[in-house]
Design a protein around this motif. Structure first.
Motif, PDB file in Angstrom:
ATOM      1  N   MET A  77       0.825  -1.198   0.000  1.00  0.00           N
ATOM      2  CA  MET A  77       0.000   0.000   0.000  1.00  0.00           C
ATOM      3  C   MET A  77       0.867   1.259   0.000  1.00  0.00           C
ATOM      4  SD  MET A  77      -3.032   0.893  -0.140  1.00  0.00           S
ATOM      5  CE  MET A  77      -4.215   2.089   0.246  1.00  0.00           C
ATOM      6  N   PHE A  78       1.966   1.211   0.770  1.00  0.00           N
ATOM      7  CA  PHE A  78       2.867   2.359   0.838  1.00  0.00           C
ATOM      8  C   PHE A  78       3.431   2.690  -0.537  1.00  0.00           C
ATOM      9  CE2 PHE A  78       7.237   3.941   1.428  1.00  0.00           C
ATOM     10  CZ  PHE A  78       6.956   5.119   2.082  1.00  0.00           C
ATOM     11  N   ASN A  79       3.892   1.653  -1.256  1.00  0.00           N
ATOM     12  CA  ASN A  79       4.443   1.884  -2.599  1.00  0.00           C
ATOM     13  C   ASN A  79       3.388   2.419  -3.555  1.00  0.00           C
ATOM     14  OD1 ASN A  79       7.061   1.189  -2.039  1.00  0.00           O
ATOM     15  ND2 ASN A  79       6.755  -0.973  -2.531  1.00  0.00           N
ATOM     16  N   PHE A  80       2.153   1.954  -3.417  1.00  0.00           N
ATOM     17  CA  PHE A  80       1.070   2.448  -4.269  1.00  0.00           C
ATOM     18  C   PHE A  80       0.847   3.941  -4.051  1.00  0.00           C
ATOM     19  CE2 PHE A  80      -3.449   3.463  -4.755  1.00  0.00           C
ATOM     20  CZ  PHE A  80      -3.580   3.250  -6.126  1.00  0.00           C
ATOM     21  N   ILE A  81       0.845   4.379  -2.801  1.00  0.00           N
ATOM     22  CA  ILE A  81       0.646   5.799  -2.487  1.00  0.00           C
ATOM     23  C   ILE A  81       1.784   6.635  -3.048  1.00  0.00           C
ATOM     24  CG2 ILE A  81       0.533   7.479  -0.607  1.00  0.00           C
ATOM     25  CD1 ILE A  81      -0.975   5.319   0.997  1.00  0.00           C
ATOM     26  N   ILE A  82       3.007   6.177  -2.870  1.00  0.00           N
ATOM     27  CA  ILE A  82       4.174   6.911  -3.376  1.00  0.00           C
ATOM     28  C   ILE A  82       4.124   7.011  -4.895  1.00  0.00           C
ATOM     29  CG2 ILE A  82       6.696   6.882  -3.576  1.00  0.00           C
ATOM     30  CD1 ILE A  82       5.678   7.694  -0.793  1.00  0.00           C
ATOM     31  N   HIS A  83       3.865   5.890  -5.564  1.00  0.00           N
ATOM     32  CA  HIS A  83       3.856   5.895  -7.031  1.00  0.00           C
ATOM     33  C   HIS A  83       2.672   6.677  -7.597  1.00  0.00           C
ATOM     34  CE1 HIS A  83       7.327   3.391  -7.410  1.00  0.00           C
ATOM     35  NE2 HIS A  83       6.776   2.408  -6.702  1.00  0.00           N
ATOM     36  N   SER A  84       1.529   6.601  -6.952  1.00  0.00           N
ATOM     37  CA  SER A  84       0.382   7.362  -7.462  1.00  0.00           C
ATOM     38  C   SER A  84       0.583   8.861  -7.248  1.00  0.00           C
ATOM     39  CB  SER A  84      -0.923   6.887  -6.817  1.00  0.00           C
ATOM     40  OG  SER A  84      -0.891   7.073  -5.426  1.00  0.00           O
ATOM     41  N   THR A  85       1.217   9.238  -6.148  1.00  0.00           N
ATOM     42  CA  THR A  85       1.533  10.655  -5.923  1.00  0.00           C
ATOM     43  C   THR A  85       2.507  11.159  -6.984  1.00  0.00           C
ATOM     44  OG1 THR A  85       1.178  10.424  -3.553  1.00  0.00           O
ATOM     45  CG2 THR A  85       2.489  12.310  -4.283  1.00  0.00           C
ATOM     46  N   LYS A  86       3.515  10.368  -7.280  1.00  0.00           N
ATOM     47  CA  LYS A  86       4.475  10.765  -8.308  1.00  0.00           C
ATOM     48  C   LYS A  86       3.816  10.873  -9.678  1.00  0.00           C
ATOM     49  CE  LYS A  86       8.810   9.232  -6.282  1.00  0.00           C
ATOM     50  NZ  LYS A  86      10.009   8.383  -6.456  1.00  0.00           N
ATOM     51  N   ALA A  87       2.890   9.962  -9.978  1.00  0.00           N
ATOM     52  CA  ALA A  87       2.194  10.012 -11.267  1.00  0.00           C
ATOM     53  C   ALA A  87       1.314  11.254 -11.362  1.00  0.00           C
ATOM     54  CB  ALA A  87       1.355   8.747 -11.461  1.00  0.00           C
ATOM     55  N   LEU A  88       0.601  11.577 -10.299  1.00  0.00           N
ATOM     56  CA  LEU A  88      -0.236  12.782 -10.303  1.00  0.00           C
ATOM     57  C   LEU A  88       0.610  14.044 -10.449  1.00  0.00           C
ATOM     58  CD1 LEU A  88      -2.846  11.912  -7.548  1.00  0.00           C
ATOM     59  CD2 LEU A  88      -3.267  12.209  -9.988  1.00  0.00           C
ATOM     60  N   LEU A  89       1.733  14.091  -9.742  1.00  0.00           N
ATOM     61  CA  LEU A  89       2.605  15.260  -9.861  1.00  0.00           C
ATOM     62  C   LEU A  89       3.238  15.347 -11.251  1.00  0.00           C
ATOM     63  CD1 LEU A  89       4.243  15.309  -6.344  1.00  0.00           C
ATOM     64  CD2 LEU A  89       2.790  17.070  -7.344  1.00  0.00           C
ATOM     65  N   ALA A  90       3.595  14.203 -11.826  1.00  0.00           N
ATOM     66  CA  ALA A  90       4.136  14.222 -13.195  1.00  0.00           C
ATOM     67  C   ALA A  90       3.100  14.778 -14.165  1.00  0.00           C
ATOM     68  CB  ALA A  90       4.572  12.821 -13.619  1.00  0.00           C
ATOM     69  N   GLY A  91       1.852  14.391 -13.985  1.00  0.00           N
ATOM     70  CA  GLY A  91       0.780  14.937 -14.822  1.00  0.00           C
ATOM     71  C   GLY A  91       0.622  16.432 -14.632  1.00  0.00           C
ATOM     72  N   LEU A  92       0.709  16.890 -13.384  1.00  0.00           N
ATOM     73  CA  LEU A  92       0.617  18.329 -13.110  1.00  0.00           C
ATOM     74  C   LEU A  92       1.749  19.081 -13.784  1.00  0.00           C
ATOM     75  CD1 LEU A  92      -0.611  20.762 -11.543  1.00  0.00           C
ATOM     76  CD2 LEU A  92       0.971  20.169  -9.696  1.00  0.00           C
ATOM     77  N   TRP A  93       2.981  18.579 -13.661  1.00  0.00           N
ATOM     78  CA  TRP A  93       4.127  19.282 -14.255  1.00  0.00           C
ATOM     79  C   TRP A  93       4.035  19.273 -15.776  1.00  0.00           C
ATOM     80  CZ3 TRP A  93       4.644  21.797 -10.374  1.00  0.00           C
ATOM     81  CH2 TRP A  93       5.002  21.328  -9.131  1.00  0.00           C
ATOM     82  N   ILE A  94       3.606  18.174 -16.360  1.00  0.00           N
ATOM     83  CA  ILE A  94       3.473  18.118 -17.825  1.00  0.00           C
ATOM     84  C   ILE A  94       2.411  19.105 -18.302  1.00  0.00           C
ATOM     85  CG2 ILE A  94       2.692  16.652 -19.729  1.00  0.00           C
ATOM     86  CD1 ILE A  94       4.107  14.315 -18.266  1.00  0.00           C
ATOM     87  N   MET A  95       1.272  19.127 -17.627  1.00  0.00           N
ATOM     88  CA  MET A  95       0.200  20.051 -18.029  1.00  0.00           C
ATOM     89  C   MET A  95       0.628  21.508 -17.849  1.00  0.00           C
ATOM     90  SD  MET A  95      -2.195  18.274 -19.258  1.00  0.00           S
ATOM     91  CE  MET A  95      -3.619  19.333 -19.249  1.00  0.00           C
ATOM     92  N   ALA A  96       1.372  21.801 -16.764  1.00  0.00           N
ATOM     93  CA  ALA A  96       1.836  23.170 -16.536  1.00  0.00           C
ATOM     94  C   ALA A  96       2.835  23.596 -17.606  1.00  0.00           C
ATOM     95  CB  ALA A  96       2.457  23.295 -15.150  1.00  0.00           C
ATOM     96  N   ILE A  97       3.751  22.700 -17.965  1.00  0.00           N
ATOM     97  CA  ILE A  97       4.737  23.033 -19.001  1.00  0.00           C
ATOM     98  C   ILE A  97       4.050  23.208 -20.352  1.00  0.00           C
ATOM     99  CG2 ILE A  97       6.685  22.096 -20.316  1.00  0.00           C
ATOM    100  CD1 ILE A  97       7.659  20.888 -17.619  1.00  0.00           C
ATOM    101  N   LEU A  98       3.105  22.321 -20.665  1.00  0.00           N
ATOM    102  CA  LEU A  98       2.368  22.477 -21.923  1.00  0.00           C
ATOM    103  C   LEU A  98       1.581  23.780 -21.942  1.00  0.00           C
ATOM    104  CD1 LEU A  98       1.021  18.858 -22.547  1.00  0.00           C
ATOM    105  CD2 LEU A  98       2.857  20.047 -23.754  1.00  0.00           C
ATOM    106  N   GLY A  99       1.051  24.171 -20.804  1.00  0.00           N
ATOM    107  CA  GLY A  99       0.334  25.441 -20.724  1.00  0.00           C
ATOM    108  C   GLY A  99       1.246  26.633 -20.922  1.00  0.00           C
ATOM    109  N   LEU A 100       2.470  26.526 -20.423  1.00  0.00           N
ATOM    110  CA  LEU A 100       3.416  27.628 -20.591  1.00  0.00           C
ATOM    111  C   LEU A 100       3.857  27.811 -22.036  1.00  0.00           C
ATOM    112  CD1 LEU A 100       5.622  27.229 -17.393  1.00  0.00           C
ATOM    113  CD2 LEU A 100       4.029  29.078 -17.915  1.00  0.00           C
TER     114      LEU A 100
END
Length: 88
Positions: free
Chosen positions: A1-24
């Motif tokens: 469960m711990f690894n799932f939380i860590i990996h899902s957080t990283k995936a969500l943040l990667a999506g945020l950074w990609i969307m922010a860069i594409l927006g810029l």
């Protein structure tokens, strides 16, 4: 469960950074009226990660004798330093 939380957080943040860069660079798939909110969210996340870096730097160093990376903490937040604490 711990690894799932860590990996899902990283995936969500990667999506945020990609969307922010594409927006810029003006090629975001989001409508333009949502871009301001996305960039504000990205700025708030960066600010929180900056505070998190300085708050956790000495704690991680004292508990695991490992330096946490500034860039990794700015990108992933607790997804970077929490596994370092758990492994020791």
């Amino acid at each position: 469960m711990f690894n799932f939380i860590i990996h899902s957080t990283k995936a969500l943040l990667a999506g945020l950074w990609i969307m922010a860069i594409l927006g810029l660079v003006s090629i975001s798939p989001l409508p333009s009226e949502y871009q301001l909110y996305l960039l504000a969210l990205a700025g708030i996340v960066l600010l929180v990660h900056l505070i998190e870096f300085f708050a956790m730097k000495t704690k991680v160093k004292s508990k695991s004798n490992i330096e946490i990376s500034f860039v990794q903490t700015m990108l992933w937040g607790f997804g970077h330093w929490l596994p370092l604490l758990k492994s020791k």
